[in-house]
Design an enzyme around this catalytic site. Structure first.
Site, PDB file in Angstrom:
ATOM      1  N   SER A 118       0.870  -1.191   0.000  1.00 33.81           N
ATOM      2  CA  SER A 118       0.000   0.000   0.000  1.00 33.81           C
ATOM      3  C   SER A 118       0.897   1.228   0.000  1.00 33.81           C
ATOM      4  CB  SER A 118      -0.870   0.033   1.257  1.00 33.81           C
ATOM      5  OG  SER A 118      -1.492   1.301   1.390  1.00 33.81           O
ATOM      6  N   TYR A 156      -1.415  -0.383  10.279  1.00 32.24           N
ATOM      7  CA  TYR A 156      -1.510  -0.729   8.854  1.00 32.24           C
ATOM      8  C   TYR A 156      -0.273  -0.243   8.094  1.00 32.24           C
ATOM      9  CZ  TYR A 156      -3.620  -1.014   4.157  1.00 32.24           C
ATOM     10  OH  TYR A 156      -3.898  -1.306   2.829  1.00 32.24           O
TER      11      TYR A 156
HETATM   12  N1  LIG Z   1      -8.700  -0.439  -1.335  1.00 32.10           N
HETATM   13  C1  LIG Z   1      -7.635   0.322  -1.170  1.00 32.10           C
HETATM   14  O1  LIG Z   1      -7.721   1.558  -1.271  1.00 32.10           O
HETATM   15  C2  LIG Z   1      -6.284  -0.296  -0.894  1.00 32.10           C
HETATM   16  C3  LIG Z   1      -5.177   0.561  -0.910  1.00 32.10           C
HETATM   17  C4  LIG Z   1      -3.922   0.040  -0.675  1.00 32.10           C
HETATM   18  C5  LIG Z   1      -3.766  -1.313  -0.438  1.00 32.10           C
HETATM   19  N2  LIG Z   1      -4.860  -2.152  -0.412  1.00 32.10           N
HETATM   20  C6  LIG Z   1      -4.615  -3.561  -0.164  1.00 32.10           C
HETATM   21  O2  LIG Z   1      -5.204  -4.326  -1.175  1.00 32.10           O
HETATM   22  C7  LIG Z   1      -5.554  -5.609  -0.656  1.00 32.10           C
HETATM   23  C8  LIG Z   1      -7.012  -5.910  -0.992  1.00 32.10           C
HETATM   24  O3  LIG Z   1      -7.805  -4.932  -0.343  1.00 32.10           O
HETATM   25  P1  LIG Z   1      -9.279  -4.500  -0.784  1.00 32.10           P
HETATM   26  O4  LIG Z   1      -9.290  -3.034  -0.876  1.00 32.10           O
HETATM   27  O5  LIG Z   1      -9.736  -5.334  -1.922  1.00 32.10           O
HETATM   28  O6  LIG Z   1     -10.031  -4.870   0.578  1.00 32.10           O
HETATM   29  P2  LIG Z   1     -11.327  -5.714   0.892  1.00 32.10           P
HETATM   30  O7  LIG Z   1     -11.539  -5.570   2.348  1.00 32.10           O
HETATM   31  O8  LIG Z   1     -12.402  -5.325  -0.025  1.00 32.10           O
HETATM   32  O9  LIG Z   1     -10.830  -7.185   0.544  1.00 32.10           O
HETATM   33  C9  LIG Z   1      -9.872  -7.837   1.331  1.00 32.10           C
HETATM   34  C10 LIG Z   1     -10.171  -9.311   1.297  1.00 32.10           C
HETATM   35  O10 LIG Z   1      -9.211  -9.951   2.170  1.00 32.10           O
HETATM   36  C11 LIG Z   1      -9.920 -10.960   2.873  1.00 32.10           C
HETATM   37  N3  LIG Z   1      -9.248 -11.320   4.115  1.00 32.10           N
HETATM   38  C12 LIG Z   1      -9.162 -10.615   5.273  1.00 32.10           C
HETATM   39  N4  LIG Z   1      -8.532 -11.340   6.209  1.00 32.10           N
HETATM   40  C13 LIG Z   1      -8.211 -12.519   5.627  1.00 32.10           C
HETATM   41  C14 LIG Z   1      -7.569 -13.695   6.081  1.00 32.10           C
HETATM   42  N5  LIG Z   1      -7.142 -13.813   7.347  1.00 32.10           N
HETATM   43  N6  LIG Z   1      -7.390 -14.715   5.214  1.00 32.10           N
HETATM   44  C15 LIG Z   1      -7.840 -14.622   3.944  1.00 32.10           C
HETATM   45  N7  LIG Z   1      -8.474 -13.554   3.455  1.00 32.10           N
HETATM   46  C16 LIG Z   1      -8.665 -12.516   4.295  1.00 32.10           C
HETATM   47  C17 LIG Z   1     -11.307 -10.370   3.129  1.00 32.10           C
HETATM   48  O11 LIG Z   1     -12.249 -11.402   3.428  1.00 32.10           O
HETATM   49  C18 LIG Z   1     -11.572  -9.629   1.839  1.00 32.10           C
HETATM   50  O12 LIG Z   1     -12.266 -10.430   0.909  1.00 32.10           O
HETATM   51  C19 LIG Z   1      -5.263  -5.569   0.837  1.00 32.10           C
HETATM   52  O13 LIG Z   1      -4.005  -6.165   1.103  1.00 32.10           O
HETATM   53  C20 LIG Z   1      -5.218  -4.083   1.121  1.00 32.10           C
HETATM   54  O14 LIG Z   1      -4.452  -3.791   2.243  1.00 32.10           O
HETATM   55  C21 LIG Z   1      -6.119  -1.657  -0.629  1.00 32.10           C
END
Ligand SMILES: NC(=O)c1ccc[n+]([C@@H]2O[C@H](COP(=O)([O-])OP(=O)(O)OC[C@H]3O[C@@H](n4cnc5c(N)ncnc54)[C@H](O)[C@@H]3O)[C@@H](O)[C@H]2O)c1
Length: 248
Positions: free
Chosen positions: A139, A152
């Site tokens: 991120s 985070y």
């Molecule tokens: N959305 C953003 O703006 C953003 C920005 C930077 C980084 N990210 C990163 O991108 C990745 C995906 O995030 P997203 O935005 O799609 O979030 P989201 O919350 O929509 O999806 C995350 C998924 O991870 C799953 N998850 C959580 N804990 C888990 C576990 N213990 N085992 C297996 N699965 C698990 C959840 O069930 C969910 O389906 C993450 O690593 C997040 O940190 C997201």
């Protein structure tokens, strides 16, 4: 880019960025193993892939359970005979005051240990194959300052460091390990964190030179490149995909 005959595991793939990555890798020809905490939503993603002519299977996989990780990876190897691609996408984001340490263990379990457990489980297979691609989803929180994202930010900084550390160790064995650092991407995570932080989306947009929130497809395109053979000489890098947020 062509991922035909490749087997790809995506964690946290039932929605959001993981779902977008699964769809993209399948579109490029990979057999995609869609995994997450619960199987039913993963099966919906699998159906979406199959309807579009792709190939996919669903597995329940909690990345914080090392035994479950080992078991699922073994089942995938048994089913397909190979594991070519791992995308460590599963993640959680918490917000807290600086003196609140109550959430750090959970964040470390999912966002750091989850990456380690899954990578360690696929590496012996990839070493034997002399071929493998791992992409960790970090991120921009690992680079820039955001109030109340202490745990985070620390975890995502660790993912960037871990990517470099592991990449250097395994590059000589035919394995590329890189990361993608998304900016603000439209997913349930962004909605939740935005609410918790009282984020003003119009202000967020003003900080993004591209003047739009990113989509899961924006991240999926970067991942697709990094897991392709076209990215063979890219090792230990974190590709920032943030519409320009960090260049201002
Ligand atoms: N959305 C953003 O703006 C953003 C920005 C930077 C980084 N990210 C990163 O991108 C990745 C995906 O995030 P997203 O935005 O799609 O979030 P989201 O919350 O929509 O999806 C995350 C998924 O991870 C799953 N998850 C959580 N804990 C888990 C576990 N213990 N085992 C297996 N699965 C698990 C959840 O069930 C969910 O389906 C993450 O690593 C997040 O940190 C997201």
């Amino acid at each position: 880019m062509n991922l035909k005959n490749k087997v790809a595991i995506v964690t946290g793939a039932q929605r959001g960025i993981g779902q977008g990555i699964s769809l993209k890798l399948a579109e490029l020809g990979a057999k995609v193993v869609v995994t997450d905490m619960t199987i039913e939503p993963c099966e919906k993603v699998v159906q979406e892939i199959i309807v579009k002519g792709g190939e996919a299977v669903a597995f329940k996989l909690d990345v914080t359970s090392e035994s479950e990780v080992k078991d699922v990876i073994a089942q995938v190897k048994e089913k397909f005979g190979q594991v070519d691609i791992l995308v460590n996408n599963a993640g959680i984001c918490t917000t807290e005051e600086a003196d609140d340490t109550s959430k750090i263990d959970k964040i470390v379990d999912v966002d750091i240990k989850g990456v380690l457990y899954c990578s360690k489980a696929v590496l012996p297979i990839m070493i034997e194959q002399k071929y493998g691609k791992i992409v960790n989803i970090a991120s921009i929180a690992g680079y820039v300052s955001w109030a109340k994202l202490h745990s985070y930010s620390a975890a995502k900084g660790a993912v960037i460091s871990l990517t470099k550390c592991m990449a250097g160790e395994f590059a000589g064995m035919g394995i590329n390990i890189n990361a993608v650092a998304p900016g603000a991407i439209q997913t349930p995570m962004l909605d939740n964190v935005g609410k918790e932080l009282g984020m003003d989306m119009s202000q967020t947009l003003m900080a993004i030179p591209k003047a739009r929130i990113g989509t899961p497809e924006d991240i999926a395109n970067a991942v697709a490149f990094l897991v392709s053979d076209e990215a063979d000489y890219i090792v230990g890098q974190t590709l920032i995909v943030d519409g320009g947020y960090t260049v201002r």
